[in-house]
Scaffold this motif. Structure first.
Motif, PDB file in Angstrom:
ATOM      1  N   VAL A 172       0.830  -1.206   0.000  1.00 44.28           N
ATOM      2  CA  VAL A 172       0.000   0.000   0.000  1.00 44.28           C
ATOM      3  C   VAL A 172       0.868   1.262   0.000  1.00 44.28           C
ATOM      4  CG1 VAL A 172      -1.769   1.248   1.321  1.00 44.28           C
ATOM      5  CG2 VAL A 172      -1.916  -1.232   1.064  1.00 44.28           C
ATOM      6  N   GLY A 173       2.051   1.194   0.576  1.00 46.25           N
ATOM      7  CA  GLY A 173       2.983   2.321   0.503  1.00 46.25           C
ATOM      8  C   GLY A 173       3.388   2.594  -0.941  1.00 46.25           C
ATOM      9  N   PHE A 202       1.648   1.708  -3.537  1.00 48.60           N
ATOM     10  CA  PHE A 202       0.440   2.174  -4.236  1.00 48.60           C
ATOM     11  C   PHE A 202       0.276   3.695  -4.056  1.00 48.60           C
ATOM     12  CE2 PHE A 202      -2.324  -1.975  -4.311  1.00 48.60           C
ATOM     13  CZ  PHE A 202      -1.266  -2.652  -4.908  1.00 48.60           C
ATOM     14  N   ASN A 203       0.636   4.198  -2.874  1.00 49.94           N
ATOM     15  CA  ASN A 203       0.561   5.643  -2.672  1.00 49.94           C
ATOM     16  C   ASN A 203       1.555   6.382  -3.574  1.00 49.94           C
ATOM     17  OD1 ASN A 203      -1.228   6.965  -0.353  1.00 49.94           O
ATOM     18  ND2 ASN A 203      -0.822   4.861   0.228  1.00 49.94           N
ATOM     19  N   ILE A 260      -8.340  -3.072  -8.450  1.00 48.63           N
ATOM     20  CA  ILE A 260      -9.213  -2.401  -7.475  1.00 48.63           C
ATOM     21  C   ILE A 260      -8.431  -1.695  -6.369  1.00 48.63           C
ATOM     22  CG2 ILE A 260     -11.039  -2.739  -5.773  1.00 48.63           C
ATOM     23  CD1 ILE A 260     -12.002  -5.134  -7.473  1.00 48.63           C
ATOM     24  N   GLY A 261      -7.494  -2.388  -5.768  1.00 48.16           N
ATOM     25  CA  GLY A 261      -6.736  -1.780  -4.667  1.00 48.16           C
ATOM     26  C   GLY A 261      -5.945  -0.573  -5.140  1.00 48.16           C
ATOM     27  N   CYS A 298      -8.292   2.426  -5.787  1.00 44.29           N
ATOM     28  CA  CYS A 298      -8.773   3.089  -4.563  1.00 44.29           C
ATOM     29  C   CYS A 298      -7.711   4.031  -3.992  1.00 44.29           C
ATOM     30  CB  CYS A 298      -9.181   2.053  -3.520  1.00 44.29           C
ATOM     31  SG  CYS A 298     -10.763   1.273  -3.875  1.00 44.29           S
ATOM     32  N   ILE A 299      -6.468   3.582  -3.965  1.00 43.86           N
ATOM     33  CA  ILE A 299      -5.403   4.452  -3.444  1.00 43.86           C
ATOM     34  C   ILE A 299      -5.191   5.637  -4.390  1.00 43.86           C
ATOM     35  CG2 ILE A 299      -2.973   4.587  -2.780  1.00 43.86           C
ATOM     36  CD1 ILE A 299      -4.602   2.838  -0.858  1.00 43.86           C
ATOM     37  N   ALA A 348      -7.318   7.077  -6.304  1.00 46.56           N
ATOM     38  CA  ALA A 348      -8.453   8.007  -6.215  1.00 46.56           C
ATOM     39  C   ALA A 348      -8.239   9.074  -5.147  1.00 46.56           C
ATOM     40  CB  ALA A 348      -9.742   7.239  -5.924  1.00 46.56           C
ATOM     41  N   GLN A 349      -7.488   8.718  -4.112  1.00 46.54           N
ATOM     42  CA  GLN A 349      -7.230   9.683  -3.041  1.00 46.54           C
ATOM     43  C   GLN A 349      -6.444  10.895  -3.549  1.00 46.54           C
ATOM     44  OE1 GLN A 349      -6.952   6.932   0.913  1.00 46.54           O
ATOM     45  NE2 GLN A 349      -5.187   6.874  -0.403  1.00 46.54           N
ATOM     46  N   ASN A 377     -10.485  11.973  -3.736  1.00 49.50           N
ATOM     47  CA  ASN A 377     -11.434  10.927  -3.308  1.00 49.50           C
ATOM     48  C   ASN A 377     -12.617  10.779  -4.267  1.00 49.50           C
ATOM     49  OD1 ASN A 377      -9.915  10.172  -1.121  1.00 49.50           O
ATOM     50  ND2 ASN A 377     -11.188  11.229   0.400  1.00 49.50           N
ATOM     51  N   VAL A 423     -14.549   5.297  -7.387  1.00 47.03           N
ATOM     52  CA  VAL A 423     -13.955   4.218  -8.183  1.00 47.03           C
ATOM     53  C   VAL A 423     -15.085   3.284  -8.611  1.00 47.03           C
ATOM     54  CG1 VAL A 423     -12.464   2.167  -8.120  1.00 47.03           C
ATOM     55  CG2 VAL A 423     -11.729   4.300  -6.985  1.00 47.03           C
ATOM     56  N   LEU A 478     -17.267   2.591  -5.572  1.00 50.37           N
ATOM     57  CA  LEU A 478     -16.612   2.604  -4.260  1.00 50.37           C
ATOM     58  C   LEU A 478     -16.395   4.037  -3.802  1.00 50.37           C
ATOM     59  CD1 LEU A 478     -13.867  -0.074  -5.112  1.00 50.37           C
ATOM     60  CD2 LEU A 478     -16.238  -0.457  -4.434  1.00 50.37           C
ATOM     61  N   VAL A 519     -14.370   6.199  -1.766  1.00 46.52           N
ATOM     62  CA  VAL A 519     -13.060   6.143  -1.115  1.00 46.52           C
ATOM     63  C   VAL A 519     -13.007   7.065   0.111  1.00 46.52           C
ATOM     64  CG1 VAL A 519     -10.600   6.567  -1.496  1.00 46.52           C
ATOM     65  CG2 VAL A 519     -11.948   5.422  -3.262  1.00 46.52           C
ATOM     66  N   ILE A 550     -11.119  -5.968  -1.198  1.00 48.51           N
ATOM     67  CA  ILE A 550      -9.771  -5.497  -1.529  1.00 48.51           C
ATOM     68  C   ILE A 550      -9.606  -3.985  -1.392  1.00 48.51           C
ATOM     69  CG2 ILE A 550      -8.029  -5.360  -3.359  1.00 48.51           C
ATOM     70  CD1 ILE A 550      -9.184  -8.001  -4.475  1.00 48.51           C
ATOM     71  N   CYS A 580      -7.213  -2.070   1.414  1.00 47.67           N
ATOM     72  CA  CYS A 580      -6.082  -1.196   1.059  1.00 47.67           C
ATOM     73  C   CYS A 580      -6.178   0.153   1.766  1.00 47.67           C
ATOM     74  CB  CYS A 580      -6.005  -0.992  -0.457  1.00 47.67           C
ATOM     75  SG  CYS A 580      -5.366  -2.423  -1.345  1.00 47.67           S
ATOM     76  N   ILE A 581      -7.369   0.722   1.802  1.00 49.24           N
ATOM     77  CA  ILE A 581      -7.522   2.005   2.495  1.00 49.24           C
ATOM     78  C   ILE A 581      -7.315   1.813   3.999  1.00 49.24           C
ATOM     79  CG2 ILE A 581      -9.090   3.909   2.995  1.00 49.24           C
ATOM     80  CD1 ILE A 581      -8.225   3.867   0.045  1.00 49.24           C
ATOM     81  N   ASN A 606       0.501   1.465   6.708  1.00 47.61           N
ATOM     82  CA  ASN A 606       0.761   0.892   5.373  1.00 47.61           C
ATOM     83  C   ASN A 606       1.286  -0.550   5.440  1.00 47.61           C
ATOM     84  OD1 ASN A 606      -0.124   3.128   4.008  1.00 47.61           O
ATOM     85  ND2 ASN A 606       1.909   3.929   3.530  1.00 47.61           N
TER      86      ASN A 606
END
Lengths: 197, 197
Positions: free
Chosen positions: A32-33, A35-36, A62-63, A66-67, A69-70, A74, A77, B30, B32, B62, B66-67, B74
């Protein structure tokens, strides 16, 4: 994107001349890091575009979506479904896709409620190879009258033809790592020397 | 979690006495921003637990996982696969699951590389109903010797029995909205008056 290419070199596994396994950080275990960092990079590459929604396809997109989109405030998705249950709407946009990795054809679906002609979408996916899943997503956007502002790909395998499908539509395509060739367990990124992984 | 319950009341659709459709914000489109509120809430509810990894199952878990992972520093997310392609490892933990919404049995798989006896996992999913998917995830954790620090559910339908399966294992279960009953298009949350949706 150097951090991504370095991660592919460090943790990717080349199988034969077509498969690049990155399931330790991208599509089974998810970093996830990273992904950011991917989200920041896509925001930078599409900073001049007015994007109101992110569209992806299950499962691996998907994952990431979502990240990402932030970094676009936000925004919603929406993911195209490959496997619809009894809860799925019946009034959907649908498109046929051939999967080379699963060696099957399947239908992807997006409910007509969640994509329309007022949306400005950024399409996100983990891989671009032959572009068959991407063609399905573009087809669904056309059916819905949706404007595609861009396509953001984490890893493109440029030797499998997907880029041509997207560029002929006049769509901005940004891939964060472009793999030109794979052989003898090596990944060769575009414009770079070969990297042993 | 009031913001979530209010969203269910506003945008959820009750079909019959068992199906609550929340595909406008939880599992097709979704939200977010809402997922970030969910992440904060799970962090608060599991703040005393040492959690090193989040485990979920494709598909709907998923994006939420992730969020949520961002609120636990993370940490990696691992999702159990329902649909494995030719890229999937062959050395996996596997468990059988019955899906009531899709009316089929299927096998979920997690590569042995990504879950082990040093992990302290928080299991996250969008729904808890009969608990069959959750039982599969718990089974995989047992096979791997993994410590389950908790289970975090966005919407629990408490009349379908899943809670008992988790509590008998002595696992902390936190559900952010608990639906006790659904009838005549209404959702009745635990300890509250009925809400018309």
């Amino acid at each position: 994107m150097e951090i991504l290419k370095n991660r592919i070199i460090k943790d990717g596994v080349v199988i034969g001349d077509r498969i690049l396994k990155v399931d330790s950080f991208l599509n089974h275990q998810l970093d996830v890091g990273l992904f950011n960092e991917i989200g920041k990079e896509f925001k930078n590459r599409f900073k001049n575009k007015n994007i109101s929604k992110i569209l992806t396809v299950e499962t691996s997109g998907i994952g990431i979506a979502c990240i990402v989109a932030q970094y676009f405030g936000n925004i919603p998705v929406v993911f195209a479904k490959k496997h619809s249950g009894i809860n799925m709407d019946t009034d959907n946009y649908e498109s046929n896709v051939h999967s080379f990795t699963k060696e099957t054809d399947y239908v992807i679906k997006v409910s007509k409620k969640y994509i329309n002609d007022e949306d400005n979408v950024l399409i996100i996916d983990d891989f671009l190879a032959s572009g068959s899943a991407m063609s399905g997503l573009i087809d669904i956007c056309k059916q819905a009258g949706t404007t595609i502002q861009g396509v953001g790909i984490v890893i493109e395998k440029s030797f499998q033809g997907g880029r041509e499908l997207i560029e002929k539509e006049g769509i901005q395509l940004e891939s964060l790592a472009i793999v030109e060739d794979m052989k003898n367990g090596q990944v060769i990124f575009k414009d770079e020397k070969s990297k042993i992984i």
